[in-house]
Design a protein around this motif. Sequence first.
Motif, mmCIF file in Angstrom:
data_model
loop_
_atom_site.group_PDB
_atom_site.id
_atom_site.type_symbol
_atom_site.label_atom_id
_atom_site.label_comp_id
_atom_site.label_asym_id
_atom_site.label_seq_id
_atom_site.Cartn_x
_atom_site.Cartn_y
_atom_site.Cartn_z
ATOM 1 N N MET A 33 -38.497 -10.754 -26.549
ATOM 2 C CA MET A 33 -38.432 -11.944 -25.709
ATOM 3 C C MET A 33 -38.707 -13.154 -26.588
ATOM 4 S SD MET A 33 -37.893 -11.105 -22.451
ATOM 5 C CE MET A 33 -38.655 -12.359 -21.413
ATOM 6 N N PRO A 34 -38.065 -14.281 -26.343
ATOM 7 C CA PRO A 34 -38.367 -15.487 -27.119
ATOM 8 C C PRO A 34 -39.829 -15.886 -26.962
ATOM 9 C CG PRO A 34 -36.362 -15.774 -25.817
ATOM 10 C CD PRO A 34 -37.017 -14.507 -25.341
ATOM 11 N N SER A 35 -40.435 -16.298 -28.061
ATOM 12 C CA SER A 35 -41.839 -16.707 -28.031
ATOM 13 C C SER A 35 -42.010 -18.222 -28.044
ATOM 14 C CB SER A 35 -42.582 -16.107 -29.232
ATOM 15 O OG SER A 35 -41.990 -16.525 -30.449
ATOM 16 N N ARG A 36 -40.892 -18.933 -28.165
ATOM 17 C CA ARG A 36 -40.933 -20.404 -28.132
ATOM 18 C C ARG A 36 -39.560 -20.901 -27.678
ATOM 19 N NH1 ARG A 36 -40.556 -19.227 -33.778
ATOM 20 N NH2 ARG A 36 -38.717 -20.174 -34.780
ATOM 21 N N SER A 37 -39.425 -22.213 -27.543
ATOM 22 C CA SER A 37 -38.159 -22.797 -27.106
ATOM 23 C C SER A 37 -37.025 -22.426 -28.056
ATOM 24 C CB SER A 37 -38.272 -24.319 -27.021
ATOM 25 O OG SER A 37 -39.154 -24.700 -25.985
ATOM 26 N N ILE A 38 -35.834 -22.287 -27.490
ATOM 27 C CA ILE A 38 -34.655 -21.964 -28.288
ATOM 28 C C ILE A 38 -33.925 -23.246 -28.623
ATOM 29 C CG2 ILE A 38 -32.380 -20.866 -28.243
ATOM 30 C CD1 ILE A 38 -35.161 -19.464 -26.120
ATOM 31 N N GLU A 39 -33.654 -23.464 -29.909
ATOM 32 C CA GLU A 39 -32.820 -24.588 -30.332
ATOM 33 C C GLU A 39 -31.368 -24.199 -30.086
ATOM 34 O OE1 GLU A 39 -33.934 -26.451 -34.233
ATOM 35 O OE2 GLU A 39 -35.234 -24.691 -34.337
ATOM 36 N N PHE A 40 -30.705 -24.920 -29.205
ATOM 37 C CA PHE A 40 -29.314 -24.627 -28.867
ATOM 38 C C PHE A 40 -28.472 -25.794 -29.382
ATOM 39 C CE2 PHE A 40 -26.555 -22.817 -25.168
ATOM 40 C CZ PHE A 40 -25.655 -22.347 -26.102
ATOM 41 N N ILE A 41 -27.744 -25.559 -30.448
ATOM 42 C CA ILE A 41 -27.118 -26.632 -31.215
ATOM 43 C C ILE A 41 -25.650 -26.819 -30.834
ATOM 44 C CG2 ILE A 41 -26.442 -27.350 -33.548
ATOM 45 C CD1 ILE A 41 -28.991 -25.892 -34.523
ATOM 46 N N ALA A 42 -25.288 -28.073 -30.586
ATOM 47 C CA ALA A 42 -23.897 -28.489 -30.487
ATOM 48 C C ALA A 42 -23.550 -29.151 -31.814
ATOM 49 C CB ALA A 42 -23.701 -29.469 -29.338
ATOM 50 N N PRO A 43 -22.639 -28.579 -32.603
ATOM 51 C CA PRO A 43 -22.382 -29.105 -33.947
ATOM 52 C C PRO A 43 -21.524 -30.371 -33.960
ATOM 53 C CG PRO A 43 -21.895 -26.743 -33.805
ATOM 54 C CD PRO A 43 -21.976 -27.287 -32.403
ATOM 55 N N ALA A 44 -21.790 -31.300 -33.063
ATOM 56 C CA ALA A 44 -21.020 -32.542 -32.946
ATOM 57 C C ALA A 44 -21.828 -33.540 -32.138
ATOM 58 C CB ALA A 44 -19.673 -32.278 -32.267
ATOM 59 N N ASN A 45 -21.298 -34.746 -32.026
ATOM 60 C CA ASN A 45 -21.934 -35.774 -31.215
ATOM 61 C C ASN A 45 -21.876 -35.412 -29.733
ATOM 62 O OD1 ASN A 45 -22.781 -37.775 -33.110
ATOM 63 N ND2 ASN A 45 -20.636 -38.343 -33.435
ATOM 64 N N PRO A 46 -22.697 -36.069 -28.896
ATOM 65 C CA PRO A 46 -22.620 -35.836 -27.452
ATOM 66 C C PRO A 46 -21.235 -36.168 -26.899
ATOM 67 C CG PRO A 46 -24.635 -37.016 -28.024
ATOM 68 C CD PRO A 46 -23.796 -36.990 -29.272
ATOM 69 N N GLY A 47 -20.867 -35.466 -25.843
ATOM 70 C CA GLY A 47 -19.638 -35.785 -25.138
ATOM 71 C C GLY A 47 -18.470 -34.876 -25.410
ATOM 72 N N GLY A 48 -18.580 -33.969 -26.385
ATOM 73 C CA GLY A 48 -17.475 -33.089 -26.708
ATOM 74 C C GLY A 48 -17.604 -31.722 -26.060
ATOM 75 N N GLY A 49 -16.693 -30.821 -26.442
ATOM 76 C CA GLY A 49 -16.669 -29.503 -25.842
ATOM 77 C C GLY A 49 -17.886 -28.662 -26.153
ATOM 78 N N TRP A 50 -18.347 -28.699 -27.410
ATOM 79 C CA TRP A 50 -19.558 -27.951 -27.765
ATOM 80 C C TRP A 50 -20.759 -28.481 -26.998
ATOM 81 C CZ3 TRP A 50 -18.121 -28.551 -33.597
ATOM 82 C CH2 TRP A 50 -17.283 -27.504 -33.985
ATOM 83 N N ASP A 51 -20.861 -29.801 -26.941
ATOM 84 C CA ASP A 51 -21.975 -30.423 -26.227
ATOM 85 C C ASP A 51 -21.941 -30.055 -24.746
ATOM 86 O OD1 ASP A 51 -24.180 -32.562 -26.214
ATOM 87 O OD2 ASP A 51 -22.796 -33.364 -24.720
ATOM 88 N N THR A 52 -20.757 -30.083 -24.146
ATOM 89 C CA THR A 52 -20.629 -29.728 -22.727
ATOM 90 C C THR A 52 -21.044 -28.288 -22.482
ATOM 91 O OG1 THR A 52 -18.806 -31.318 -22.491
ATOM 92 C CG2 THR A 52 -19.044 -29.643 -20.774
ATOM 93 N N LEU A 53 -20.632 -27.381 -23.371
ATOM 94 C CA LEU A 53 -21.002 -25.984 -23.207
ATOM 95 C C LEU A 53 -22.513 -25.794 -23.337
ATOM 96 C CD1 LEU A 53 -19.785 -23.082 -22.831
ATOM 97 C CD2 LEU A 53 -20.037 -22.846 -25.305
ATOM 98 N N VAL A 54 -23.107 -26.394 -24.361
ATOM 99 C CA VAL A 54 -24.539 -26.255 -24.588
ATOM 100 C C VAL A 54 -25.334 -26.785 -23.399
ATOM 101 C CG1 VAL A 54 -26.455 -27.183 -25.964
ATOM 102 C CG2 VAL A 54 -24.466 -26.194 -27.106
ATOM 103 N N ARG A 55 -25.010 -27.971 -22.937
ATOM 104 C CA ARG A 55 -25.790 -28.585 -21.858
ATOM 105 C C ARG A 55 -25.553 -27.894 -20.514
ATOM 106 N NH1 ARG A 55 -28.340 -32.907 -23.929
ATOM 107 N NH2 ARG A 55 -27.519 -33.613 -25.957
#
Length: 332
Positions: A33-55
């Motif tokens: 089980m995770p023992s701390r917060s998970i860093e979930f990275i969008a490899p681009a600026n806000p507003g793109g497809g990666w960012d939308t998926l992550v959020r």
Amino acid sequence: MTAKFTAKGLTAIVLPLAALTGLAGAAQAEDWMPSRSIEFIAPANPGGGWDTLVRTTSRVIQSEGLADQNFAAINVPGGGGAVAWAQIANDSGNPHKLFATSPPIILVPLAGTSRYDHTHFTPIARLITDYSIVLVPADSEYQDLNDLFDAMREDPSMSVGGGSAPGSMDHISVVGVASAAGIEAQGVNYIAFSGGGEAMTNLMGGHVEAVITGAGEAAGQLGPDSDIRALGVSSPERLGGPLADIPTYQEQGIDYTFDIWRGVMGTPDMPDEAVAYYEDLFARMLETDDWQEARDQLGWIDAYQTSEEFGAFLDAQKEEFSGVLTELGLIR
């Protein structure tokens, strides 16, 4: 199952939701089980497809109470994903770091602008299929794709922006549809921006004539009072929700489709028990009402694959995209 490039374009066979497959790893997932917060990275600026998926996935996981630890959305832009990948590659074995992925993890390294490709990371799960969409300002003179391409033939300097690097996803997508419409691939003046958000800003600023981006990230910006209009979407059939009125390329006489798969990867050498935990988590997420509502609003299609299946899919994608880039004259 692999993507296929034909005269009609680049399409991925959409897989049925296979959440039950992911549940097979549930017993193993209980060992970690995770023992701390998970860093979930969008490899681009806000507003793109990666960012939308992550959020979107982070919000659903939290709202449905699927994880005890927080999924913290983090944007690391630059190099079409290469900056983030370099940072993640140096954090080998960290089970608390994930990132959103899509075709650029294959295309950017093939273009020679990243030393890291999918083989350096741990596949977690493929989640969805998205599609490309071509956008213009609401007051644009172009009413459909053929109007736009006719103008591009007359003035090859006309620019089309996208949120991925040269030779990457948006570039391949617009070159593909333009080629299907009879325009030479090398004649497309593609302008790369560091994410869909920046591409949209430049469209509204009049710096490009049109933008190609993910349909999911554009869905919330379209409507009767919007400052932008959609000329077409790369799906084989019309999408639902706010995208239902947008014609496909094929409806406009351009025989081309383009699928954008999206998923999640982890750090190099992530422990197997952590992979099993995340596989199960995302499989359960896809079954929730919150997810299904968000998915439909964004025009996404569930296309779940386990870590092993996703890894095999990525290997096949590299082979397929190598042929596509060579055929389009973008690599030798």
